[in-house]
Scaffold this active site. Structure first.
Site, PDB file in Angstrom:
ATOM      1  N   TRP A   1      22.929 -18.821  60.271  1.00 45.72           N
ATOM      2  CA  TRP A   1      25.083 -18.912  60.654  1.00 45.72           C
ATOM      3  C   TRP A   1      25.141 -18.192  60.429  1.00 45.72           C
ATOM      4  O   TRP A   1      25.889 -17.902  61.425  1.00 45.72           O
ATOM      5  CB  TRP A   1      24.427 -20.358  60.838  1.00 45.72           C
ATOM      6  CG  TRP A   1      23.782 -21.189  60.742  1.00 45.72           C
ATOM      7  CD1 TRP A   1      22.407 -22.397  60.627  1.00 45.72           C
ATOM      8  CD2 TRP A   1      23.160 -22.067  62.716  1.00 45.72           C
ATOM      9  NE1 TRP A   1      22.586 -22.945  60.949  1.00 45.72           N
ATOM     10  CE2 TRP A   1      22.662 -22.763  62.570  1.00 45.72           C
ATOM     11  CE3 TRP A   1      23.733 -21.515  63.640  1.00 45.72           C
ATOM     12  CZ2 TRP A   1      21.437 -23.389  63.385  1.00 45.72           C
ATOM     13  CZ3 TRP A   1      23.235 -21.897  64.897  1.00 45.72           C
ATOM     14  CH2 TRP A   1      22.575 -22.730  65.129  1.00 45.72           C
TER      15      TRP A   1
ATOM     16  N   ASP B   1      32.674 -22.802  57.827  1.00 40.44           N
ATOM     17  CA  ASP B   1      32.123 -23.372  58.844  1.00 40.44           C
ATOM     18  C   ASP B   1      31.271 -24.613  57.539  1.00 40.44           C
ATOM     19  O   ASP B   1      30.308 -24.192  56.912  1.00 40.44           O
ATOM     20  CB  ASP B   1      30.785 -22.759  58.938  1.00 40.44           C
ATOM     21  CG  ASP B   1      29.650 -23.439  60.465  1.00 40.44           C
ATOM     22  OD1 ASP B   1      29.416 -24.514  60.478  1.00 40.44           O
ATOM     23  OD2 ASP B   1      28.789 -22.963  61.063  1.00 40.44           O
TER      24      ASP B   1
ATOM     25  N   LYS C   1      25.183 -32.986  62.783  1.00 45.64           N
ATOM     26  CA  LYS C   1      25.157 -33.185  61.410  1.00 45.64           C
ATOM     27  C   LYS C   1      25.236 -34.542  60.355  1.00 45.64           C
ATOM     28  O   LYS C   1      24.832 -35.512  60.337  1.00 45.64           O
ATOM     29  CB  LYS C   1      24.926 -31.870  60.406  1.00 45.64           C
ATOM     30  CG  LYS C   1      24.163 -30.948  61.354  1.00 45.64           C
ATOM     31  CD  LYS C   1      23.971 -29.238  61.216  1.00 45.64           C
ATOM     32  CE  LYS C   1      23.274 -28.871  62.021  1.00 45.64           C
ATOM     33  NZ  LYS C   1      23.766 -27.347  62.811  1.00 45.64           N
TER      34      LYS C   1
HETATM   35  C1  LIG Z   1      23.635 -25.810  62.921  1.00 42.43           C
HETATM   36  C2  LIG Z   1      24.775 -25.079  62.833  1.00 42.43           C
HETATM   37  C3  LIG Z   1      25.144 -24.189  63.671  1.00 42.43           C
HETATM   38  C4  LIG Z   1      25.053 -24.806  65.045  1.00 42.43           C
HETATM   39  O1  LIG Z   1      25.682 -25.637  65.583  1.00 42.43           O
HETATM   40  P1  LIG Z   1      25.972 -25.818  67.008  1.00 42.43           P
HETATM   41  O2  LIG Z   1      26.708 -27.337  67.398  1.00 42.43           O
HETATM   42  O3  LIG Z   1      24.568 -26.040  67.480  1.00 42.43           O
HETATM   43  O4  LIG Z   1      26.520 -25.097  67.597  1.00 42.43           O
HETATM   44  C5  LIG Z   1      26.268 -23.741  62.992  1.00 42.43           C
HETATM   45  N1  LIG Z   1      26.404 -23.614  61.694  1.00 42.43           N
HETATM   46  C6  LIG Z   1      26.093 -24.508  60.449  1.00 42.43           C
HETATM   47  C7  LIG Z   1      25.827 -24.232  59.437  1.00 42.43           C
HETATM   48  C8  LIG Z   1      25.277 -25.489  60.978  1.00 42.43           C
HETATM   49  O5  LIG Z   1      24.403 -26.130  60.403  1.00 42.43           O
END
Ligand SMILES: *Cc1c(COP(=O)(O)O)cnc(C)c1O
Length: 355
Positions: free
Chosen positions: A99, A167, A191
């Site tokens: 990511w 993030d 998540k």
């Molecule tokens: C799942 C994830 C993403 C992507 O998220 P989307 O909402 O599908 O764009 C980005 N960063 C991390 C750490 C993730 O686990």
């Protein structure tokens, strides 16, 4: 027995969230209409969004020097929005895997990027150390929890120049954090926060005022802040799911209680992985994630039969990410201790079968 979703996302949600969403489709707030038929300009929806923001502020102790935004495009759009709004000189990125690499790739479209630390040489099984930024950097970007590799920052890098961007898609609201360490935090909802369709952004007020002006309105933090996340029609249903999830977290006793529970779940599972002769944990001990537990069978050929046994016991989505293979159990807030105990029991049964 109730099936458990150990998937990394879209992930398990607590029963009251599902029930609340179902009710909202029948009739919302005594309006006579379902939630998804109401105007986003109506008082009911404006209040619901404001209430969602307030709940998050309470849970994470977010001061008035930060804006809380409900943004489109998932975490992946933030990979682009951050450099688009803020990259005027150079940007610093920590490369902790998949990511963060996606974030780096997007940033490179907008300006020069320095990878200031990386764990690529260790196949991303550890959190990169010794992060060095300098005054040429607008910001430092990190991925707080690496969903795919099961590594997590325990201590965030301190920076003296620029601001820290994190993030937190896979560990937001899982543990106590000091918001004031960050300029921007973002997290896709699907998540640990609710259903897919909305992305949380927490951004310091002074930064909102500094955004580059020559970018589309929908990608401009200032526009979203000025319009209170309603510049266009927001994903009301997803935001309401987040609202219900935050309410549930508050009822559990807030982040300290949730964190204690999360640590307990992770401890139980890692203890079994370390004990069980069939399995080993992939991440360095010091950097193990409490949200995504990544592990393998010593004999990799056994992994598919372990997954089959899990399914027989109602334990689903334990396959590792396609980029790394192996096994992964995601222990987000909605997974309770008893679900982890069921997984541990299944691992013991598997060990007995393979001795
Ligand atoms: C799942 C994830 C993403 C992507 O998220 P989307 O909402 O599908 O764009 C980005 N960063 C991390 C750490 C993730 O686990």
């Amino acid at each position: 027995m109730k099936p458990i979703n150990f998937g990394a996302g879209p992930a398990a949600l607590p029963e009251p969230v599902i029930t609340g969403l179902r009710q909202s489709l029948t009739v919302f707030a005594n309006t006579g209409f379902s939630l998804i038929e109401l105007s986003h300009r109506s008082g009911h929806i404006q209040e619901m969004i404001a209430d969602t923001t307030l709940r998050l502020r309470t849970l994470l102790n977010i001061s008035d020097s930060y804006e809380v935004l409900w943004l489109p495009g998932g975490a992946s759009l933030q990979f682009a929005m951050i450099p688009m709004n803020f990259l005027t000189r150079r940007a610093a990125y920590v490369n902790s895997g998949y990511w963060s690499q996606k974030a780096i790739t997007e940033a490179l479209r907008f300006g020069p990027v320095d990878i200031v630390a990386s764990s690529e040489a260790h196949s991303f099984t550890a959190i990169p150390q010794n992060v060095h930024c300098n005054a040429s950097h607008n910001y430092l970007h990190i991925t707080s929890n690496n969903t795919i590799y099961g590594t997590q920052f325990n201590v965030y890098p301190e920076i003296t120049d620029g601001f820290l961007v994190a993030d937190m898609s896979s560990d937001i609201c899982s543990r106590t954090i000091d918001i004031n360490q960050f300029g921007i935090i973002y997290a896709g909802a699907q998540k640990n926060l609710g259903p897919a369709g909305v992305c949380l952004g927490i951004i310091r007020n002074d930064l909102v005022k500094e955004v580059k002006k020559d970018i589309p309105f929908m990608l401009n933090y200032q526009v979203h802040a000025d319009k209170k996340s309603c510049y266009n029609t927001p994903p009301v249903y997803a935001i309401y799911g987040v609202n219900l999830l935050l309410q549930w977290l508050l009822e559990q006793g807030g982040i300290p209680v949730v964190e204690k529970n999360n640590r307990k779940k992770a401890r139980k599972l890692y203890a079994e992985i370390d004990r069980n002769s069939c399995f080993y944990a992939v991440a360095e001990k010091a950097d193990r994630s409490i949200m995504n537990v990544v592990f393998r069978c010593h004999d990799e050929r056994l992994e598919s039969s372990f997954l089959n046994l899990c399914v027989e016991h109602g334990l689903h989505a334990l396959k590792g990410h396609r980029a790394v293979g192996g096994l992964r159990a995601s222990l987000y807030n909605a997974i309770d201790v008893s679900a982890v105990e069921r997984l541990v029991a299944c691992m013991r049964e598997f060990e007995a079968l393979n001795q």
